[in-house]
Design a protein around this motif. Structure first.
Motif, short mmCIF file in Angstrom:
data_model
loop_
_atom_site.label_atom_id
_atom_site.label_comp_id
_atom_site.label_asym_id
_atom_site.label_seq_id
_atom_site.Cartn_x
_atom_site.Cartn_y
_atom_site.Cartn_z
N ASN A 209 -5.72 -21.53 48.34
CA ASN A 209 -6.11 -20.55 47.51
C ASN A 209 -4.21 -20.78 47.26
N MET A 210 -4.03 -20.27 46.30
CA MET A 210 -2.54 -19.42 46.12
C MET A 210 -2.19 -19.19 47.40
N HIS A 211 -2.14 -18.26 48.65
CA HIS A 211 -1.41 -17.75 48.94
C HIS A 211 -0.92 -18.32 50.12
N PHE A 212 -1.39 -19.45 49.64
CA PHE A 212 -0.60 -20.23 51.15
C PHE A 212 0.43 -22.07 49.97
N ASP A 213 0.59 -20.97 48.62
CA ASP A 213 1.73 -21.53 48.89
C ASP A 213 2.85 -21.16 48.22
N ALA A 214 3.86 -21.11 48.97
CA ALA A 214 4.86 -20.08 49.21
C ALA A 214 5.67 -19.89 47.85
N GLY A 215 5.03 -20.46 46.43
CA GLY A 215 5.98 -20.10 45.48
C GLY A 215 4.89 -19.27 45.02
N SER B 25 3.15 -16.86 46.55
CA SER B 25 2.61 -15.44 47.21
C SER B 25 3.71 -14.88 48.01
N THR B 26 3.77 -14.05 48.74
CA THR B 26 4.45 -13.16 49.25
C THR B 26 3.89 -12.40 50.36
N LEU B 27 2.81 -13.84 50.73
CA LEU B 27 2.84 -13.65 51.72
C LEU B 27 3.27 -14.30 53.32
N GLY B 28 4.40 -14.96 53.13
CA GLY B 28 5.29 -15.49 53.77
C GLY B 28 6.10 -13.72 54.79
N GLN B 29 6.63 -13.07 53.45
CA GLN B 29 7.48 -12.25 53.42
C GLN B 29 6.74 -11.36 54.53
N VAL B 30 5.15 -11.18 54.29
CA VAL B 30 4.62 -10.35 54.65
C VAL B 30 4.95 -10.87 56.09
N LEU B 31 4.17 -11.40 56.46
CA LEU B 31 4.46 -11.99 57.87
C LEU B 31 5.31 -11.91 58.83
N ALA B 32 6.08 -12.07 57.73
CA ALA B 32 7.94 -12.24 58.46
C ALA B 32 7.68 -10.72 58.90
N LEU B 33 7.06 -9.58 58.79
CA LEU B 33 7.17 -8.28 58.89
C LEU B 33 7.46 -8.03 60.50
N ASP B 34 6.01 -8.94 60.52
CA ASP B 34 5.97 -8.51 61.79
C ASP B 34 5.90 -9.20 63.20
N SER B 35 6.12 -9.10 64.61
CA SER B 35 7.28 -9.83 65.47
C SER B 35 5.53 -10.89 65.87
N ASP B 36 7.13 -11.95 65.80
CA ASP B 36 5.60 -13.06 66.36
C ASP B 36 4.66 -13.05 65.81
N PRO B 37 3.81 -13.40 64.60
CA PRO B 37 3.01 -13.57 63.47
C PRO B 37 1.66 -14.56 64.14
N VAL B 38 0.25 -14.39 63.64
CA VAL B 38 -0.42 -15.84 64.48
C VAL B 38 -1.63 -15.53 63.90
N ILE B 39 -2.04 -16.43 62.65
CA ILE B 39 -3.43 -15.96 61.99
C ILE B 39 -3.67 -17.20 62.74
N ARG B 40 -5.69 -16.87 62.21
CA ARG B 40 -6.56 -18.22 62.56
C ARG B 40 -6.83 -17.98 61.71
N PHE B 41 -7.71 -19.72 61.62
CA PHE B 41 -8.69 -20.07 60.23
C PHE B 41 -10.22 -20.03 61.18
N GLY B 42 -11.03 -20.04 60.53
CA GLY B 42 -12.57 -20.47 61.17
C GLY B 42 -13.55 -19.77 60.32
N ASN C 106 1.31 -26.90 52.93
CA ASN C 106 1.87 -25.40 52.12
C ASN C 106 1.74 -24.03 53.18
N LEU C 107 0.47 -24.68 54.20
CA LEU C 107 0.87 -24.08 55.59
C LEU C 107 1.86 -23.87 56.38
N ASN C 108 2.48 -24.60 56.27
CA ASN C 108 3.48 -24.86 57.29
C ASN C 108 4.69 -24.29 56.94
N GLN C 109 4.50 -24.28 55.22
CA GLN C 109 5.91 -23.35 54.71
C GLN C 109 5.74 -21.70 54.86
#
Length: 529
Positions: free
Chosen positions: A87-93, A95-112, A155-158
């Motif tokens: 979905n669009m949230h994993f396209d850095a262009g 979505s602001t998801l990357g910016q939100v995750l960057a507010l955290d310390s050492d963020p991690v995501i699990r897909f499943g 996209n996820l890597n970005q």
């Protein structure tokens, strides 16, 4: 002086009757002299006029001795369904998801989650989407199969790069295809590199044989762990051949009886023993029932003790196997719809305490399940959501109360848990962590109701004198406040440690301090030697 420390048992984290070696609190004959620490004092939110009940004072004595458990970096992370990878949230262009995750310390995501075995199709050669039978999970469920390609991983890597995050992925075990799983793992490592924590084999295979509807029944009702073992072996061996550095995580189940047998398989490259835990699983009882989903029940000492036992059992299962125990999918409940805790400070308080107490029992990662759907109309208990209209996402990610609590937990930082003794109010939970640079953080979770109970008077005795003492706090006006949770009043992870304000009443050189901490808050007290 010496202060006796009751043994903390893995079973309930309560003081046992037997006393081990006493903890040592150093009191020098000639106390050290410190430069004044005159920073402005921290100001907590105003106390409600109705908060007049007084609880007994609480005394916390922190030992210099370590418990043997660690506070890791990135203890808490986000769990979402694998079909959201495209979905669009994993396209850095978009979505602001990357910016939100960057507010955290050492963020991690699990897909499943459930989608990986039902609606997740990986192809590295742009194959057409297969004609799988899609059984609805609920009335009106028309969610399609998600086609995932290397472009989605790029996209996820970005996003991961932008936020300095890591990721745990999953392969489809519902449709048995070891070669395809191995190809996914190979591509994932090629694109993500060391941002990839590993891959899980399916999701909750212990439930593949549940005959409660076509959506759940992925195998014959006779399906057993022995059948799973054959499939897991085939998958792990194929992945080890195609991507020998990729770790295998499993078994991703909600049934403890699978933990030991999974580890006994000794699959190649196992990176963690993963389990799922939703402590409030009675979806049919009213909130006022003993097992109902209410703020009182979820924040109770009874539920906290029960959850600690579960975490301790997971840690006990991995001892001797040289792998960590990870809670790879959790939340206060898996029941659909809203409840008393939805988007409230109470949900944040539960999250902080559940995560920190799990860590003291040996669990080193917890992933809180949610989605990136609309804030209005999407899953109501998700830590993050899209601020656009329902089914019309705009890519602007909003942080809910639970996400603030996840950031608060990760803000503690890596270190070793120290032994401690608590007397007083049962709703006060301390978590002292000694960091490698000699600094000390003490998370104090006050689960009392901020609408009725006055701030708790807490006397904290540290292992030695300290030069500075600052604080940061997760708070909202009341436990029932929705979407008003903040850290230090900010829409971020709060004030950085170096800039935090002074603990009220703290003076340089203090070893014992007394401070009033508001009910319904989580506070980190930071000390430098």
């Amino acid at each position: 002086m010496l202060v006796g420390l009751p043994v903390l048992t893995h079973q309930n984290n309560q003081a046992a009757d037997v006393t081990e070696a006493p903890i040592e609190v150093t009191t020098t004959v000639a106390p050290r002299t410190f430069a004044p620490f005159d920073r402005a004092e921290y100001v907590q939110l105003p106390v409600a006029a109705t908060a007049t009940a007084v609880v007994e004072p609480t005394s916390i004595t922190v030992a210099a001795k370590k418990t043997g458990m660690i506070m890791p970096t990135g203890l808490t992370g986000l769990s979402i369904d694998s079909d959201q990878l495209n979905n669009m949230h994993f396209d850095a262009g978009q979505s602001t998801l990357g910016q939100v995750l960057a507010l955290d310390s050492d963020p991690v995501i699990r897909f499943g989650a459930q989608s990986v075995d039902r609606r997740f199709f990986w192809t590295s050669t742009d194959e057409p989407i297969p004609d799988w039978t899609l059984n609805p999970a609920y009335k009106g469920d028309v969610r399609p199969i998600a086609k995932i390609t290397p472009a989605n991983l790029e996209n996820l890597n970005q996003i991961l790069t932008e936020s300095n995050a890591k990721v745990l992925l999953a392969v489809d075990l519902g449709h048995f295809d070891p070669a395809r799983a191995a190809d996914f793992a190979k591509w994932a490592y090629q694109i993500l590199g060391d941002k990839l924590l590993g891959v899980s084999l399916g999701n909750e295979p212990n439930g593949y044989n549940r005959d409660i509807g076509a959506y759940y029944l992925l195998r014959p009702t006779s399906y057993s762990f022995a059948d799973y073992a054959k499939e897991a072996t085939a998958y792990s061996e194929a992945i080890a051949t195609a991507a020998p550095t990729v770790k295998i995580m499993g078994p991703q189940v909600y049934e403890e009886s699978w933990w030991g047998p999974f580890l006994d398989l000794k699959l190649p490259n196992v990176g963690a023993m993963t389990f799922h835990h939703y402590p409030m699983s009675d979806c049919g009882s009213p909130a006022e029932a003993p097992t109902g989903i209410s703020i009182a029940n979820v924040l109770s000492r009874t539920l906290s003790d029960s959850s600690a036992k579960y975490a301790a059992a997971a840690y006990a299962a991995v001892k001797g196997f040289n792998v960590p125990a990870w809670n790879s999918e959790t939340n206060w409940t898996g029941c659909s719809g809203s409840n008393q805790l939805t988007q409230t400070q109470a949900s944040a308080q539960w999250t902080v305490n559940y995560a920190m107490r799990s860590a003291t029992e040996g669990v080193t990662k917890l992933f809180f399940h949610g989605a990136l759907d609309a804030c209005k109309g999407g899953p109501p208990n998700s830590p993050l959501c899209d601020s656009g209209a329902f089914k019309k996402p705009n890519g602007i990610i909003a942080m809910r109360a639970q996400y603030y609590s996840m950031m608060m937990v990760n803000k503690v930082g890596a270190g070793d848990f120290l032994q401690n003794k608590v007397t007083g109010n049962e709703n006060i939970y301390p978590y002292p962590v000694q960091h490698a640079d000699g600094t000390l953080s003490v998370m104090i979770v006050n689960q009392n109701d901020s609408a009725t109970i006055a701030p708790a008077q807490i006397t904290l005795t540290l292992p030695a004198q300290t030069a500075t003492g600052t604080m940061t706090q997760l708070a909202a006006p009341e436990l029932t406040s929705q979407d008003r949770t903040r850290i230090d009043g900010l829409e971020s992870s709060g004030v950085a440690t170096a800039d935090q304000l002074r603990i009220p009443g703290y003076a340089a050189g203090a070893q014992t301090i007394t401070v009033a901490i508001n009910s319904g808050t989580s506070t980190i007290l930071n000390f430098a030697p």
